[in-house]
Design an enzyme around this catalytic site. Sequence first.
Site, PDB file in Angstrom:
ATOM      1  N   GLU A  59      43.168-116.573   3.559  1.00 60.13           N
ATOM      2  CA  GLU A  59      42.739-117.433   4.649  1.00 60.13           C
ATOM      3  C   GLU A  59      42.252-118.753   4.060  1.00 60.13           C
ATOM      4  OE1 GLU A  59      39.768-115.906   7.338  1.00 60.13           O
ATOM      5  OE2 GLU A  59      39.969-117.640   8.634  1.00 60.13           O
ATOM      6  N   GLY A  70      31.927-116.262   1.344  1.00 55.08           N
ATOM      7  CA  GLY A  70      31.010-115.134   1.240  1.00 55.08           C
ATOM      8  C   GLY A  70      31.795-113.828   1.124  1.00 55.08           C
ATOM      9  N   ALA A  71      32.830-113.715   1.948  1.00 58.74           N
ATOM     10  CA  ALA A  71      33.633-112.499   1.973  1.00 58.74           C
ATOM     11  C   ALA A  71      34.850-112.742   2.845  1.00 58.74           C
ATOM     12  CB  ALA A  71      32.816-111.332   2.534  1.00 58.74           C
ATOM     13  N   GLU A  81      37.809-110.741   5.542  1.00 51.42           N
ATOM     14  CA  GLU A  81      38.033-109.565   6.389  1.00 51.42           C
ATOM     15  C   GLU A  81      39.435-108.982   6.337  1.00 51.42           C
ATOM     16  OE1 GLU A  81      37.535-112.768   7.569  1.00 51.42           O
ATOM     17  OE2 GLU A  81      38.740-113.149   9.344  1.00 51.42           O
ATOM     18  N   ASN A  82      40.188-109.132   5.231  1.00 50.14           N
ATOM     19  CA  ASN A  82      41.543-108.579   5.129  1.00 50.14           C
ATOM     20  C   ASN A  82      41.617-107.169   5.714  1.00 50.14           C
ATOM     21  OD1 ASN A  82      41.949-110.819   3.236  1.00 50.14           O
ATOM     22  ND2 ASN A  82      40.742-109.537   1.863  1.00 50.14           N
ATOM     23  N   HIS A 119      29.581-108.374   9.532  1.00 51.18           N
ATOM     24  CA  HIS A 119      30.463-109.447  10.007  1.00 51.18           C
ATOM     25  C   HIS A 119      31.927-109.143   9.665  1.00 51.18           C
ATOM     26  CE1 HIS A 119      31.403-113.759  10.879  1.00 51.18           C
ATOM     27  NE2 HIS A 119      32.357-113.537   9.990  1.00 51.18           N
ATOM     28  N   GLU A 120      32.184-108.829   8.414  1.00 50.42           N
ATOM     29  CA  GLU A 120      33.582-108.579   8.004  1.00 50.42           C
ATOM     30  C   GLU A 120      34.117-107.329   8.691  1.00 50.42           C
ATOM     31  OE1 GLU A 120      34.694-111.135   6.675  1.00 50.42           O
ATOM     32  OE2 GLU A 120      32.798-111.965   5.957  1.00 50.42           O
ATOM     33  N   HIS A 179      35.105-108.042  12.248  1.00 48.36           N
ATOM     34  CA  HIS A 179      36.363-108.786  12.364  1.00 48.36           C
ATOM     35  C   HIS A 179      37.552-107.854  12.618  1.00 48.36           C
ATOM     36  CE1 HIS A 179      35.765-113.030  11.842  1.00 48.36           C
ATOM     37  NE2 HIS A 179      35.280-112.975  10.614  1.00 48.36           N
ATOM     38  N   GLU A 201      35.520-116.515  14.667  1.00 46.82           N
ATOM     39  CA  GLU A 201      34.293-116.711  13.882  1.00 46.82           C
ATOM     40  C   GLU A 201      33.032-116.821  14.747  1.00 46.82           C
ATOM     41  OE1 GLU A 201      34.306-115.856  11.053  1.00 46.82           O
ATOM     42  OE2 GLU A 201      36.367-116.144  10.356  1.00 46.82           O
TER      43      GLU A 201
HETATM   44  N1  BAL Z   1      37.252-115.436   7.629  1.00 45.78           N
HETATM   45  C1  BAL Z   1      36.574-115.999   6.517  1.00 45.78           C
HETATM   46  C2  BAL Z   1      35.342-115.266   6.135  1.00 45.78           C
HETATM   47  C3  BAL Z   1      34.607-114.858   7.338  1.00 45.78           C
HETATM   48  O1  BAL Z   1      34.210-115.663   8.155  1.00 45.78           O
HETATM   49  O2  BAL Z   1      34.427-113.683   7.565  1.00 45.78           O
HETATM   50 ZN    ZN Z   2      34.102-114.463   9.786  1.00 45.36          ZN
END
Ligand code: BAL
Ligand code: ZN
Length: 876
Positions: free
Chosen positions: A123, A263-264, A266-267, A299-300, A303, A322
């Site tokens: 991303e 930070g991280a 979400e694959n 958060h991840e 997603h 987001e």
């Molecule tokens: N999608 C990029 C990292 C995040 O917002 O979770």
């Molecule tokens: Zn995110």
Amino acid sequence: GQIIHLADYRQTDFVLERVDLTFELDPTETKVEARLIFHRREGVDTAAPLVLDGDELVMTGLLFDQMEIDAARYDATPDSLTIRDLPASEPFEITITTMINPEANTQLMGLYRSNGVYCTQCEAEGFRRITYFPDRPDVLAVYTVNIIADKASCPLLLSNGNFLGGAGYGEGKHFAAWFDPHPKPSYLFALVAGDLGVVEDAFTTMSGREVTLKIYVEHGKEARAAYAMDALKRSMKWDEEVFGREYDLDIFMIVAVSDFNMGAMENKGLNVFNDKYVLADPETATDQDYANIEAIIAHEYFHNWTGNRVTCRDWFQLCLKEGLTVYRDHEFSADQRSRPVKRIAEVRHLKSEQFPEDAGPLAHPVRPTKYREINNFYTTTVYEKGSEVTRMIATIVGKDGFKKGMDLYFERHDGDAATIEDFVKCFEDANGVDLAQFSLWYHQAGTPLVSVSCAYDHAKGEFTLSLEQMIPPTPGQSVKEPMHIPLRFGLLLEDGSEAKAAAVSGADITGDVLHLKERRQTVTFSGIPSRPVLVLNRSFSAPVNLHFEQAPADLAHIARHDSDLFSRWQALNDLALPSLVEAASKARAGETVETSAMLADTLIAIAGDESLEPAFRAQALALPSESDIARELGSNNDPDAIRTGREAVLAFIANRGAEVFATLFERHRTQGAFTPDAANAGHRALRNAALSYLAVSDGTPARAAEAFASADNMTDLSAALTVLAHRFPAATETAEALETFRARFADNALVIDKWFAIQSTIPGDGALARVQALMTSPHFTKSNPNRVRALVGTFAFSNPTGFNRADGAGYRFLAEQILEIDPKNPQLAARILTSMRSWRALEAVRSDHARNALRTIAAGEKLSSDVSDIVERMLK
Ligand code: BAL
Ligand code: ZN
């Protein structure tokens, strides 16, 4: 790069049906074979060629339906592949071979190596650095991934979805195959290969399916992944309970890597994390680290539904995933911790990071309409303001209405690449409301200013409230329409109870929410027995600035008596800010600063009130920051005067409350073994807040040095070290503590980052030399983003007096750093450069220096599109 416009969106000419990828991993020569099955979309001109995206690619093979393809039928450049004469309607297969060099990939986009581990970041547009592809989020396909690698150095071969199988593969090699049944866009692709340790657990979903959970970390760090695993299981449970969302694969994996721009990520089924947001134990992580890990793991994970199952049609819709997912992680943390304290922290963050962005040259709408470099739109506006906009929808339609809207969203759009309009329509349709005016929040940049005045007529028993909204001009948007601003409010009476009006005219009011929709509105409340104190924007229901000259006595009344803890903090803040602004002006004029006793006494009373939760009292004790004061002043800022004024107010409070602070410092010691829960963290926060005031009234480093020596956890240790370094930078106690800390954690880079950050934020002119000296330390390396952010980034973002030196040396230093980092890692360089987003608000001497530094950057040779986009917008 050229400017991309939302208005130009159109579907691809070709539909991608399937993706089969084979990677033969090698540190410098990785071979990627991509087999892509397409068909022409119905109605598309049969002469239209297939055009695929690339970025620095080298193609070594191209087949059409497994046959060599005539060179006249295609054009390949490093950044695109065009193929002509393709079938009118039947499916066809394109096989592309590319050679890539993970070791040389310092941008950390695409496939790269971090500490010997192969990993990916796709991303927003990293997949095109792996192979030629329709690299856009509205192209969803099912992927099979085969990975071949050296068995000894890469025993672990991971990708998205479920594991299909593996076997030996020739001499010293092996392979693994993964299949992800969920159609996904390329930005969610991931591959990891290497030699890592693992922590394993399991989760049973609400429908009774068993999911394997694995967190991969460097060998020897497994114990430090326990908290992340706990946070993951709590996140999975919460998403089932609150949003009805269940996980959808047999396995969920997280991999922690040490070189990561974000930070991280979400694959699908294979989250990749900056190790800073996975690893924690009491000895090395602060309470803030634990809270961050909990929030980012959540958060991840969230997603998976908001981002992955329902993705974005194009990158203009970034806030669709987001803003919504930040809102979800905020709600999760509020449920896991103290809701009002969490809200205070969110609002502090929003005001200190997003409000300045919205007020400066980088301001943009939550849903932008154009961009040059999408990497530069992973902003606090898209994320945090996007979350606030989602929160306002929940406020307007109510808790049940929000649930209905979300259920409809998942029902209608599961498997889609959706837009903000699709999202908003679900809340309209589920609740029978019109959100057309409300949608301006997505389109109009700038923080609205709501001016408030009120009057009470005792004879009539009427309270009148006048409101006026103004949205400041922002780049490209000079004229704004009035917005729908939902303001929670209360009318607080003398005894702390709330007045209930017999009748209201002039505004829609639902429950405790007043809907401001006009430019100007006068609202009359009748049947009010005595003069009430207005509490407006409770729990920060709308992300606005209020201009309301409320009497200090009224603010003190709210601070002590309101039912909403958030409003109590807000009132305290509103009481403190004018004093601090005045102190800054006096300091600038060389006059003596006087502090209001009422401010100090209100603050000290709240700090000492044992009926209130400690974490709240710690928040109350944290005065508005130097940058909060600068923002309130708005223009012609002198950071030195701001600091001098604030220091005088702080000293007054410290001396007046010394006894209370000493009691707090003793009473709120951590009892027994360390636990990272919110309640215990609150005690530590309050005690350390007291310590920072005591250091001022003591005037000696003794107490902080003792606290440092006796600390048995990283929260207390780093807090004591911060007090020593910031209050007594020249003391031998400080030098000794810094060296003790360094030596003890020399082999833990994440802790050394705290050591860098604490020293880079020591205020004053000496900071720059200190930062430059630290850059020569063996612990520092420019190739690791966390190191650069901890030292250079923290200095530029969080040391107002040190960075904004009147001689401009701070800006010149930053310009040099940006020009040096940019060729290696443009995203990192561009992000750190945004620290100068408020340069126009500085007084003339500093802003001249800042402009010159920005011009030096702009004149740099071969700037990345990331940096040139930011610097050009800042100079415009
Ligand atoms: N999608 C990029 C990292 C995040 O917002 O979770
Ligand atoms: Zn995110």
